[in-house]
Design an enzyme around this catalytic site. Structure first.
Site, PDB file in Angstrom:
ATOM      1  CG  ASN A   1      21.922  64.219  -9.425  1.00  0.00           C
ATOM      2  OD1 ASN A   1      21.425  64.620 -10.487  1.00  0.00           O
ATOM      3  ND2 ASN A   1      21.700  62.998  -8.941  1.00  0.00           N
ATOM      4  CD1 TRP A   2      20.978  71.092 -10.185  1.00  0.00           C
ATOM      5  CD2 TRP A   2      20.539  71.592 -12.325  1.00  0.00           C
ATOM      6  NE1 TRP A   2      21.557  72.293 -10.466  1.00  0.00           N
ATOM      7  CE2 TRP A   2      21.309  72.628 -11.769  1.00  0.00           C
ATOM      8  CE3 TRP A   2      20.143  71.691 -13.668  1.00  0.00           C
ATOM      9  CZ2 TRP A   2      21.696  73.747 -12.521  1.00  0.00           C
ATOM     10  CZ3 TRP A   2      20.531  72.792 -14.408  1.00  0.00           C
ATOM     11  CH2 TRP A   2      21.297  73.807 -13.838  1.00  0.00           C
ATOM     12  CE  LYS A   3      18.753  63.175  -6.622  1.00  0.00           C
ATOM     13  NZ  LYS A   3      18.267  62.401  -5.495  1.00  0.00           N
TER      14      LYS A   3
ATOM     15  N   GLY B   1      21.829  66.469  -3.929  1.00  0.00           N
ATOM     16  CA  GLY B   1      20.600  66.520  -4.713  1.00  0.00           C
ATOM     17  C   GLY B   1      19.780  67.753  -4.357  1.00  0.00           C
ATOM     18  N   GLY B   2      18.803  67.575  -3.475  1.00  0.00           N
ATOM     19  CA  GLY B   2      17.829  68.631  -3.140  1.00  0.00           C
ATOM     20  C   GLY B   2      18.452  69.978  -2.804  1.00  0.00           C
TER      21      GLY B   2
ATOM     22  N   GLY C   1      17.484  61.695  -0.473  1.00  0.00           N
ATOM     23  CA  GLY C   1      16.201  62.397  -0.485  1.00  0.00           C
ATOM     24  C   GLY C   1      15.352  62.159   0.742  1.00  0.00           C
TER      25      GLY C   1
ATOM     26  CG  HIS D   1      21.540  58.543  -8.971  1.00  0.00           C
ATOM     27  ND1 HIS D   1      20.344  58.268  -8.343  1.00  0.00           N
ATOM     28  CD2 HIS D   1      22.129  59.545  -8.274  1.00  0.00           C
ATOM     29  CE1 HIS D   1      20.223  59.091  -7.305  1.00  0.00           C
ATOM     30  NE2 HIS D   1      21.283  59.871  -7.239  1.00  0.00           N
TER      31      HIS D   1
HETATM   32  P1  13P Z   1      19.670  64.300  -1.844  1.00  0.00           P
HETATM   33  O1  13P Z   1      20.819  65.239  -1.566  1.00  0.00           O
HETATM   34  O2  13P Z   1      18.424  65.016  -2.280  1.00  0.00           O
HETATM   35  O3  13P Z   1      19.466  63.333  -0.729  1.00  0.00           O
HETATM   36  O4  13P Z   1      20.107  63.417  -3.117  1.00  0.00           O
HETATM   37  C1  13P Z   1      21.341  62.799  -3.111  1.00  0.00           C
HETATM   38  C2  13P Z   1      21.585  62.257  -4.466  1.00  0.00           C
HETATM   39  O5  13P Z   1      20.915  61.357  -4.922  1.00  0.00           O
HETATM   40  C3  13P Z   1      22.658  62.882  -5.261  1.00  0.00           C
HETATM   41  O6  13P Z   1      22.945  62.128  -6.394  1.00  0.00           O
END
Ligand code: 13P
Length: 244
Positions: free
Chosen positions: A7-9, A225-226, A165, A93
């Protein structure tokens, strides 16, 4: 089949998205894992073009609206995502629930609209730190999930808000307990079909801890995410999972 979804956000417009996909295509990937990337809507076409004929990763979106078309300024219909060959779409999300006021009811409508056009919804659920401290975790997750179960053709992602995060991943043991509770809720609703629904864990997963989740029963994959932002790191993470 286990899942790893990036998930690149809100990262990467079309130019950088295309470059990420081209770089990731050079990575050696495990065969028995379904790998997906949830990209911003504006970058879906560029990601699709860079993917060419490659079958991995699957492309996904991070949100969708529930209507087909009409006076909904700024929204994106599932049909529009379908035109770009979008395989799955994140829904609910925690960042959308927190920053955009997305409710359980909205999530339920989005899930139904996506399923109607054959895009797999990935429903995100999870409690905040305050809710966990007040021992409300199960109640919160149950409410989020129950409202979202408008189809059985979906994935669930358990993402405790305090682990997202933060660098403080939820231990595989605690995640496993929640996954078992989630499976029970799914079984009550869908019976035997519930066994087919993948339940992913998300929150500070990286290339060093992914194997712990992959080797835990009842965890069918991860949402990252990250650690998905660098294509080489994400490739490493995918290979590290297979060691589990
Ligand atoms: P992180 O891996 O950055 O904690 O984010 C998780 C997330 O929200 C995936 O949707």
């Amino acid at each position: 089949m286990k899942w790893i979804i990036a998930n690149w956000k809100m990262h990467y417009g079309p130019i950088k998205a295309g470059a990420w996909i081209r770089a990731f295509r050079r990575e050696r990937l495990p065969k028995d894992v379904e790998i997906g990337v949830a990209v911003p809507h504006i970058s879906l076409a560029a990601a699709r073009a860079s993917l060419g004929r490659a079958s991995a990763p699957l492309l996904g979106a991070q949100n969708a609206f529930w209507g087909k078309e009409g006076a909904f300024t700024g929204e994106t219909a599932p049909e529009m995502l379908q035109e770009l060959g979008t395989s799955f779409c994140l829904v609910g999300h925690s960042e959308r629930r927190i920053h955009l006021g997305e409710t359980d009811q909205m999530v339920g409508k989005k899930v139904a609209a996506l399923a109607a056009v054959g895009i797999k919804p990935v429903v995100c659920v999870g409690e905040t730190k305050a809710q966990r401290d007040k021992k409300e975790t199960l109640k919160v997750v149950k409410a989020q999930l129950t409202a979202a179960l408008t189809t059985s053709d979906l994935l669930v992602a358990y993402e405790p808000v305090w682990a997202v995060g933060s660098g403080k991943a939820c231990s595989p043991e605690i995640a496993k307990q929640m996954h078992e509770s989630i499976r029970e809720i799914l079984k009550k609703k869908f019976g035997a079909r519930a066994e087919q629904i993948p339940i992913l864990y998300g929150g500070s997963v990286d290339e060093n801890n992914i194997h712990e989740y992959f080797s835990t029963t009842d965890i069918d994959g991860v949402l990252v995410g990250g650690a998905s932002l660098d294509p080489r790191t994400f490739g490493l993470l995918c290979r590290a999972a297979a060691r589990g």
